[in-house]
Structure formats: structure tokens, C-alpha cells
Design a protein around this motif. Structure first.
Motif, PDB file in Angstrom:
ATOM      1  N   ILE A   1       0.712 -25.494  -2.610  1.00 47.19           N
ATOM      2  CA  ILE A   1       1.204 -26.835  -2.944  1.00 47.19           C
ATOM      3  C   ILE A   1       0.166 -27.885  -2.599  1.00 47.19           C
ATOM      4  N   THR A   2      -0.410 -27.780  -1.424  1.00 49.34           N
ATOM      5  CA  THR A   2      -1.415 -28.758  -1.010  1.00 49.34           C
ATOM      6  C   THR A   2      -2.644 -28.683  -1.899  1.00 49.34           C
ATOM      7  N   GLY A   3      -3.120 -27.472  -2.164  1.00 54.04           N
ATOM      8  CA  GLY A   3      -4.289 -27.321  -3.024  1.00 54.04           C
ATOM      9  C   GLY A   3      -4.045 -27.848  -4.425  1.00 54.04           C
ATOM     10  N   TYR A   4      -2.851 -27.618  -4.947  1.00 52.92           N
ATOM     11  CA  TYR A   4      -2.542 -28.063  -6.311  1.00 52.92           C
ATOM     12  C   TYR A   4      -2.464 -29.586  -6.404  1.00 52.92           C
ATOM     13  N   PHE A   5      -1.689 -30.201  -5.522  1.00 50.40           N
ATOM     14  CA  PHE A   5      -1.478 -31.640  -5.644  1.00 50.40           C
ATOM     15  C   PHE A   5      -2.645 -32.476  -5.133  1.00 50.40           C
ATOM     16  N   THR A   6      -3.627 -31.847  -4.490  1.00 52.63           N
ATOM     17  CA  THR A   6      -4.843 -32.570  -4.136  1.00 52.63           C
ATOM     18  C   THR A   6      -5.985 -32.240  -5.092  1.00 52.63           C
ATOM     19  N   SER A   7      -5.717 -31.383  -6.082  1.00 49.98           N
ATOM     20  CA  SER A   7      -6.727 -31.075  -7.093  1.00 49.98           C
ATOM     21  C   SER A   7      -6.703 -32.152  -8.171  1.00 49.98           C
ATOM     22  N   GLU A   8      -7.738 -32.219  -8.956  1.00 44.31           N
ATOM     23  CA  GLU A   8      -7.779 -33.189 -10.047  1.00 44.31           C
ATOM     24  C   GLU A   8      -6.647 -32.929 -11.039  1.00 44.31           C
ATOM     25  N   VAL A   9      -6.423 -31.665 -11.357  1.00 48.90           N
ATOM     26  CA  VAL A   9      -5.355 -31.308 -12.298  1.00 48.90           C
ATOM     27  C   VAL A   9      -4.000 -31.765 -11.772  1.00 48.90           C
ATOM     28  N   GLY A  10      -3.696 -31.432 -10.528  1.00 49.39           N
ATOM     29  CA  GLY A  10      -2.401 -31.789  -9.953  1.00 49.39           C
ATOM     30  C   GLY A  10      -2.200 -33.284  -9.822  1.00 49.39           C
ATOM     31  N   ALA A  11      -3.248 -33.989  -9.400  1.00 49.29           N
ATOM     32  CA  ALA A  11      -3.128 -35.424  -9.174  1.00 49.29           C
ATOM     33  C   ALA A  11      -3.129 -36.238 -10.462  1.00 49.29           C
ATOM     34  N   THR A  12      -3.726 -35.726 -11.520  1.00 53.33           N
ATOM     35  CA  THR A  12      -3.817 -36.520 -12.750  1.00 53.33           C
ATOM     36  C   THR A  12      -2.931 -36.025 -13.884  1.00 53.33           C
ATOM     37  N   GLN A  13      -2.544 -34.726 -13.863  1.00 52.10           N
ATOM     38  CA  GLN A  13      -1.730 -34.211 -14.960  1.00 52.10           C
ATOM     39  C   GLN A  13      -0.293 -33.907 -14.538  1.00 52.10           C
ATOM     40  N   ALA A  14      -0.090 -33.422 -13.331  1.00 53.72           N
ATOM     41  CA  ALA A  14       1.268 -33.131 -12.870  1.00 53.72           C
ATOM     42  C   ALA A  14       1.938 -34.372 -12.297  1.00 53.72           C
TER      43      ALA A  14
END
Length: 179
Positions: free
Chosen positions: A141-154
Motif C-alpha cells: 500500500i505504501t509503495g503503491y500510493f507513494t509511486s507516481e502511478v498511485g499518486a497521479t492515476q489512482a
């Protein structure tokens, strides 16, 4: 307008996501290295397995999933750079148990299973290997929502935040905002 530093973003993100940031996880998010000794070796099979399990935790929907965000790279870096050997070995032992459970239940390695079979194995880990699964889920969860994909697309992303509006009307089906 107040500037927010990365540490403040992580504290707010943890409140939103309900993730308990341990010292190693917070250090990993901030790109710090708190363990510099020898690390447990990671095989290509283990790397692939981390990516596959993370993608079950956050699958691709209308937005890319954990695998597309490269979450496995974050997870393995945090394990290597922020956890002591005992904890690294416990993490990889948990991965091995998960894969062995797939083989014993379905006769195939986790990576070769169907989506439903993968969900079954992960569900088993939720109850049968709680400590391992909680760590993997938290890292995913942390890796996803701090990634560019997670922060800009999700999540919706506002690169330059404006003033705080505590009661902001949301449109139907509008995504939550990235912090």
C-alpha cells in the motif's frame, strides 16, 4: 501558502490510508537507509513472487495495479535497506511459505495460478500467516500510493496545493485526493 515537506506528507498519508508507519517503513519511504550490513540475497523468482502477490493486493482496475507501479522494487529496497537480517529472512520465509501453499493446494507455483487461485492463497495468508501478510500489505500500500502511478492515476493529484477547504463538495465517482 505553506510548503509541506515529504515527512509531513507521509504522516498525513498514513492517517488517510490507516497504515501504521514503523521506523523501517518510514525510512524506506523517505529513501533513507537505516541498515547497511549484508542483506539476504533475492532471487529473480522471489522478486517475481513479490510482484505477483502485490498485484493481488492492489490489482489493476480502471487504474494500473501494484505490478504496473513497480511496487516490488520499493518492497525489496525497503526490506534490504531498512530491515535487519532476522527480519529480512522472516519476510523471505513468508514468501516461501506462500509459494509452497500454492504448490500444495493447486500443484503450481503462485505465479502460475489463475486469479481466483491467487486470491485463495492470499486469503489463506491473511489468516494463517498474519504477521507476514500485514508487513507485505503495508509495504504494498505504501509503495503503491507513494509511486507516481498511485499518486497521479489512482488518486487525484494537485501538484501545487491551494488553501485548506475542510468541507469540499465531491462529484459522484470522484477519486480521493493525493496529499
Amino acid at each position: 501558502m505553506t510548503k509541506i515537506n515529504r515527512r509531513e506528507v507521509m504522516i498525513r498519508l498514513s492517517a488517510v490510508l490507516g497504515v501504521a508507519f514503523t521506523a523501517p517503513l518510514q525510512a524506506g519511504v523517505l529513501g533513507e537507509k537505516i541498515y547497511s550490513g549484508p542483506s539476504a540475497p533475492v532471487t529473480p523468482l522471489q522478486e517475481k513472487l513479490v510482484a505477483e502477490v502485490a498485484d493481488v493486493i492492489i490489482p489493476a482496475t480502471s487504474t494500473p495495479g501494484a505490478k504496473a507501479a513497480g511496487v516490488e522494487n520499493f518492497i525489496l529496497r525497503v526490506i534490504r535497506d531498512c530491515y535487519v537480517p532476522k527480519d529480512q529472512e522472516a519476510f523471505f520465509a513468508g514468501l516461501d511459505r506462500l509459494d509452497k501453499n500454492a504448490v500444495s493446494r493447486f500443484g503450481k507455483a503462485f505465479s502460475a495460478l489463475s486469479a481466483d487461485q491467487k486470491n485463495t492463497i492470499v486469503s489463506d495468508a491473511v489468516t494463517g500467516d498474519k504477521d507476514f501478510f500485514q508487513l507485505l500489505k503495508s509495504l504494498t500500500i505504501t509503495g503503491y500510493f507513494t509511486s507516481e502511478v498511485g499518486a497521479t492515476q489512482a488518486l487525484d493529484y494537485l501538484p501545487v496545493p491551494g488553501r485548506f477547504e475542510g468541507s469540499y463538495p465531491l462529484k459522484p465517482d470522484q477519486k480521493a485526493w493525493a496529499l
